[in-house]
Design a protein around this motif. Structure first.
Motif, PDB file in Angstrom:
ATOM      1  N   PHE A  90      11.512  -2.448  -9.090  1.00  0.00           N
ATOM      2  CA  PHE A  90      12.548  -2.716  -7.819  1.00  0.00           C
ATOM      3  C   PHE A  90      12.872  -1.334  -7.444  1.00  0.00           C
ATOM      4  CE2 PHE A  90      12.625  -6.966  -9.455  1.00  0.00           C
ATOM      5  CZ  PHE A  90      12.822  -7.711  -8.246  1.00  0.00           C
ATOM      6  N   VAL A  91      13.211  -0.355  -8.641  1.00  0.00           N
ATOM      7  CA  VAL A  91      13.848   0.975  -8.101  1.00  0.00           C
ATOM      8  C   VAL A  91      12.890   1.665  -7.386  1.00  0.00           C
ATOM      9  CG1 VAL A  91      14.759   3.138  -9.103  1.00  0.00           C
ATOM     10  CG2 VAL A  91      15.507   1.049  -9.917  1.00  0.00           C
ATOM     11  N   TYR A  92      11.416   1.775  -7.930  1.00  0.00           N
ATOM     12  CA  TYR A  92      10.415   2.581  -7.275  1.00  0.00           C
ATOM     13  C   TYR A  92      10.173   2.037  -5.982  1.00  0.00           C
ATOM     14  CZ  TYR A  92       6.188   4.965  -6.728  1.00  0.00           C
ATOM     15  OH  TYR A  92       5.243   5.942  -6.200  1.00  0.00           O
ATOM     16  N   VAL A  93       9.631   0.593  -5.906  1.00  0.00           N
ATOM     17  CA  VAL A  93       9.172   0.061  -4.682  1.00  0.00           C
ATOM     18  C   VAL A  93      10.304  -0.404  -3.702  1.00  0.00           C
ATOM     19  CG1 VAL A  93       7.847  -2.158  -3.713  1.00  0.00           C
ATOM     20  CG2 VAL A  93       7.302  -1.009  -5.753  1.00  0.00           C
ATOM     21  N   ILE A  99      11.967  10.288  -9.613  1.00  0.00           N
ATOM     22  CA  ILE A  99      12.000  10.121 -11.452  1.00  0.00           C
ATOM     23  C   ILE A  99      13.499  10.328 -11.615  1.00  0.00           C
ATOM     24  CG2 ILE A  99      11.388  10.808 -13.520  1.00  0.00           C
ATOM     25  CD1 ILE A  99       8.615  11.175 -12.301  1.00  0.00           C
ATOM     26  N   PHE A 100      14.108  11.182 -11.010  1.00  0.00           N
ATOM     27  CA  PHE A 100      15.334  11.814 -11.369  1.00  0.00           C
ATOM     28  C   PHE A 100      16.475  11.586 -10.237  1.00  0.00           C
ATOM     29  CE2 PHE A 100      12.486  14.860 -13.467  1.00  0.00           C
ATOM     30  CZ  PHE A 100      12.826  14.285 -14.985  1.00  0.00           C
ATOM     31  N   THR A 101      17.610  11.019 -10.721  1.00  0.00           N
ATOM     32  CA  THR A 101      18.724  10.855  -9.766  1.00  0.00           C
ATOM     33  C   THR A 101      19.098  12.169  -9.236  1.00  0.00           C
ATOM     34  OG1 THR A 101      19.489   8.992 -11.023  1.00  0.00           O
ATOM     35  CG2 THR A 101      21.241   9.973  -9.616  1.00  0.00           C
ATOM     36  N   ASP A 109      15.178   7.624 -13.995  1.00  0.00           N
ATOM     37  CA  ASP A 109      15.469   8.293 -15.231  1.00  0.00           C
ATOM     38  C   ASP A 109      16.362   7.355 -16.084  1.00  0.00           C
ATOM     39  OD1 ASP A 109      17.730   8.643 -13.379  1.00  0.00           O
ATOM     40  OD2 ASP A 109      17.901  10.614 -13.954  1.00  0.00           O
ATOM     41  N   TYR A 110      17.475   6.563 -15.719  1.00  0.00           N
ATOM     42  CA  TYR A 110      18.132   5.635 -16.138  1.00  0.00           C
ATOM     43  C   TYR A 110      17.371   4.519 -16.832  1.00  0.00           C
ATOM     44  CZ  TYR A 110      21.984   2.173 -16.954  1.00  0.00           C
ATOM     45  OH  TYR A 110      22.913   1.176 -17.443  1.00  0.00           O
ATOM     46  N   ASN A 111      16.469   4.033 -15.982  1.00  0.00           N
ATOM     47  CA  ASN A 111      15.810   2.809 -16.522  1.00  0.00           C
ATOM     48  C   ASN A 111      14.743   3.312 -17.504  1.00  0.00           C
ATOM     49  OD1 ASN A 111      16.684   3.076 -13.451  1.00  0.00           O
ATOM     50  ND2 ASN A 111      16.196   0.759 -13.828  1.00  0.00           N
ATOM     51  N   LEU A 112      14.104   4.390 -17.258  1.00  0.00           N
ATOM     52  CA  LEU A 112      13.080   4.899 -18.190  1.00  0.00           C
ATOM     53  C   LEU A 112      13.733   5.129 -19.656  1.00  0.00           C
ATOM     54  CD1 LEU A 112      11.216   7.290 -15.903  1.00  0.00           C
ATOM     55  CD2 LEU A 112      10.239   5.393 -16.841  1.00  0.00           C
ATOM     56  N   LEU A 113      15.100   5.809 -19.503  1.00  0.00           N
ATOM     57  CA  LEU A 113      15.720   5.895 -20.663  1.00  0.00           C
ATOM     58  C   LEU A 113      15.941   4.686 -21.514  1.00  0.00           C
ATOM     59  CD1 LEU A 113      16.926   8.099 -22.418  1.00  0.00           C
ATOM     60  CD2 LEU A 113      18.901   7.988 -21.180  1.00  0.00           C
ATOM     61  N   LEU A 114      16.414   3.550 -20.915  1.00  0.00           N
ATOM     62  CA  LEU A 114      16.624   2.242 -21.363  1.00  0.00           C
ATOM     63  C   LEU A 114      15.280   1.751 -21.845  1.00  0.00           C
ATOM     64  CD1 LEU A 114      19.360   0.627 -19.234  1.00  0.00           C
ATOM     65  CD2 LEU A 114      19.479   1.527 -21.713  1.00  0.00           C
ATOM     66  N   LEU A 115      14.366   1.824 -21.230  1.00  0.00           N
ATOM     67  CA  LEU A 115      13.034   1.315 -21.568  1.00  0.00           C
ATOM     68  C   LEU A 115      12.606   2.210 -22.678  1.00  0.00           C
ATOM     69  CD1 LEU A 115      10.326  -0.071 -21.094  1.00  0.00           C
ATOM     70  CD2 LEU A 115       9.593   1.434 -19.743  1.00  0.00           C
ATOM     71  N   ALA A 116      12.918   3.204 -22.843  1.00  0.00           N
ATOM     72  CA  ALA A 116      12.271   4.125 -24.301  1.00  0.00           C
ATOM     73  C   ALA A 116      13.081   3.592 -25.219  1.00  0.00           C
ATOM     74  CB  ALA A 116      12.514   5.559 -23.653  1.00  0.00           C
ATOM     75  N   GLY A 117      14.479   3.643 -25.172  1.00  0.00           N
ATOM     76  CA  GLY A 117      15.285   3.251 -26.295  1.00  0.00           C
ATOM     77  C   GLY A 117      14.772   1.624 -26.684  1.00  0.00           C
ATOM     78  N   ASN A 118      14.564   0.780 -25.882  1.00  0.00           N
ATOM     79  CA  ASN A 118      14.050  -0.520 -26.315  1.00  0.00           C
ATOM     80  C   ASN A 118      12.697  -0.458 -26.986  1.00  0.00           C
ATOM     81  OD1 ASN A 118      16.124  -2.785 -25.641  1.00  0.00           O
ATOM     82  ND2 ASN A 118      15.822  -1.706 -24.022  1.00  0.00           N
ATOM     83  N   MET A 119      11.718   0.518 -26.419  1.00  0.00           N
ATOM     84  CA  MET A 119      10.422   0.488 -27.115  1.00  0.00           C
ATOM     85  C   MET A 119      10.370   1.226 -28.554  1.00  0.00           C
ATOM     86  SD  MET A 119       8.225  -0.669 -25.192  1.00  0.00           S
ATOM     87  CE  MET A 119       6.771  -0.093 -25.769  1.00  0.00           C
TER      88      MET A 119
END
Length: 142
Positions: A90-93, A99-101, A109-119
């Motif tokens: 959603f954020v990209y399309v 990538i960065f705010t 960046d925010y979404n990637l950080l939360l994805l990384a934490g969950n991974m």
């Protein structure tokens, strides 16, 4: 998902607890912030966004609480990682974000950080300081 091969150290448990608390709190807040949808959608919100927001208003706080408690935490992390993967779309399309705010707008960046934490929680597990560990100890299993 495989059980840990070696006992977790106190430092590892503390770090995993900290990660669970932060990521879980973010998802609880994000989900509760979507509860407005039950009173009616925002102007301009239509179609699939309405039921999707309703679903997220339930799934995000439940997943966040599960992470914090360490209750089926790997499953919660997997579900929240899927949500974050969708949010990146959603954020990209839709928002055509970089990538960065920046001053130009929201980034991924925010979404990637939360994805990384969950991974990280999915791969390494929630540690030993969890409700699941207490349940295993009570039943005599590790």
């Amino acid at each position: 998902i495989l059980p840990a091969m070696r006992p977790t150290t106190a430092a590892e448990n503390a770090t995993l607890l900290f990660m669970r608390l932060i990521v879980g709190a973010v998802f609880i807040y994000a989900g509760l912030a979507k509860w407005f949808i039950w009173s009616g959608p925002l102007p301009g919100m239509e179609g699939l966004m309405i039921p999707l927001t309703k679903l997220l208003s339930i799934a995000e706080p439940l997943g966040g609480a599960a992470l914090i408690l360490g209750l089926l935490a790997r499953w919660a992390a997997a579900g929240l990682a899927i949500i974050m993967t969708g949010s990146l779309y959603f954020v990209y399309v839709l928002f055509q974000a970089g990538i960065f705010t920046s001053e130009k707008g929201t980034g991924m960046d925010y979404n990637l950080l939360l994805l990384a934490g969950n991974m990280m929680l999915l791969v390494f597990g929630p540690g030993d300081w969890t409700v699941d560990s207490l349940r295993r100890s009570a039943s005599g299993r590790r």
